[in-house]
Design a protein around this motif. Structure first.
Motif, mmCIF file in Angstrom:
data_model
loop_
_atom_site.group_PDB
_atom_site.id
_atom_site.type_symbol
_atom_site.label_atom_id
_atom_site.label_comp_id
_atom_site.label_asym_id
_atom_site.label_seq_id
_atom_site.Cartn_x
_atom_site.Cartn_y
_atom_site.Cartn_z
ATOM 1 N N GLY A 114 39.870 36.736 46.523
ATOM 2 C CA GLY A 114 40.364 37.420 45.338
ATOM 3 C C GLY A 114 40.931 38.777 45.692
ATOM 4 N N TYR A 115 41.142 39.575 44.648
ATOM 5 C CA TYR A 115 41.742 40.893 44.859
ATOM 6 C C TYR A 115 41.452 41.742 43.627
ATOM 7 C CZ TYR A 115 44.979 43.968 47.354
ATOM 8 O OH TYR A 115 45.521 44.988 48.101
ATOM 9 N N ALA A 116 41.415 43.042 43.820
ATOM 10 C CA ALA A 116 41.141 43.951 42.708
ATOM 11 C C ALA A 116 42.149 43.763 41.583
ATOM 12 C CB ALA A 116 41.171 45.394 43.194
ATOM 13 N N GLY A 117 41.638 43.679 40.353
ATOM 14 C CA GLY A 117 42.496 43.550 39.187
ATOM 15 C C GLY A 117 42.988 42.150 38.931
ATOM 16 N N SER A 118 42.492 41.179 39.688
ATOM 17 C CA SER A 118 42.952 39.798 39.532
ATOM 18 C C SER A 118 41.925 38.965 38.779
ATOM 19 C CB SER A 118 43.203 39.167 40.909
ATOM 20 O OG SER A 118 41.980 38.817 41.520
ATOM 21 N N GLY A 119 42.245 37.687 38.596
ATOM 22 C CA GLY A 119 41.339 36.776 37.911
ATOM 23 C C GLY A 119 40.050 36.530 38.656
ATOM 24 N N SER A 120 39.985 36.942 39.919
ATOM 25 C CA SER A 120 38.743 36.767 40.670
ATOM 26 C C SER A 120 37.601 37.587 40.078
ATOM 27 C CB SER A 120 38.944 37.125 42.140
ATOM 28 O OG SER A 120 39.246 38.500 42.298
ATOM 29 N N ALA A 121 37.926 38.590 39.261
ATOM 30 C CA ALA A 121 36.876 39.396 38.626
ATOM 31 C C ALA A 121 35.967 38.532 37.767
ATOM 32 C CB ALA A 121 37.509 40.504 37.784
ATOM 33 N N ALA A 122 36.543 37.551 37.072
ATOM 34 C CA ALA A 122 35.735 36.674 36.218
ATOM 35 C C ALA A 122 34.777 35.832 37.046
ATOM 36 C CB ALA A 122 36.641 35.784 35.377
#
Length: 212
Positions: A10-18
């Motif tokens: 993932g990456y900061a600010g991306s959908g990986s946060a969820a």
């Protein structure tokens, strides 16, 4: 890879946060590998192996199996770890939560992809054409969020009695392309719910790392 460890691309600010918030809610060990097509110094080769489309998030399970697609990952996490509350235990509520997850990725996420990369949808990709496509997609995105807000009410959360996967994905995806600002006026109660999800003690530290 350590035994029992999940690897989240993932990456900061991306959908990986969820997905990151979901892994924490489920109490699962994981590490994050920064990978994004807009950062050439990130782990793109590793991401490409996990997902040929180089889209994030992607999750490598401890057994080495890889999943992409945000909704699919969140649903599978909820099914594998029912005690996490990521998916409701009640069958009818769970069906509605899964419907909401698929709605977001099939409609809202899809519109954001057009806004971010209008040149992929124009032939020829003239600047004026691209701007028109972006404007239309943004208008459509905001309308789609209005329908979502009218269809999925939070009582007290979108997932029911416990904050779950649907809450996490809605809070993340609604941060993009001006949706939150639009919803603050068009659907203030829903906007307030998104803010409440942002501030949840289990979610806030993750979001703070992603949106500084």
């Amino acid at each position: 890879m350590a035994s029992g460890e999940h690897v989240l691309y993932g990456y900061a600010g991306s959908g990986s946060a969820a997905v990151e918030a979901a892994l924490l809610q489920a109490g699962l060990p994981f590490r994050v590998v920064d990978a994004a097509t807009w950062d050439g110094a990130s782990a793109l080769d590793e991401l490409r192996t996990a997902n040929p489309l180089q889209q994030i998030p992607a999750l490598r399970w401890p057994d080495g199996q890889v999943m992409s697609e945000s909704a699919a990952i969140l649903i599978e996490l909820g099914l594998r770890h029912p005690a996490s509350g990521l998916l409701p235990a009640d069958a009818a509520a769970r069906a509605q939560a899964i419907r909401g997850l698929v709605y977001i990725v099939a409609n809202c996420y899809a519109a954001i992809g057009i806004i971010d990369y209008p040149e992929r949808w124009c032939s020829p990709a003239e600047p004026a054409h691209c701007e028109a496509v972006k404007a239309g997609a943004r208008q459509r995105l905001h309308a789609l969020w209005e329908v979502f807000a009218d269809t999925f009410s939070g009582t007290p959360w979108l997932s029911g009695e416990r904050l779950g996967a649907l809450d996490l994905l809605a809070a993340v995806v609604s941060k993009w392309s001006g949706a939150r600002a639009h919803l603050a006026t068009a659907r203030p109660a829903f906007s307030a719910l998104m803010s409440r999800i942002d501030q949840d003690p289990g979610v806030a530290p993750v979001f703070a790392r992603h949106w500084r």
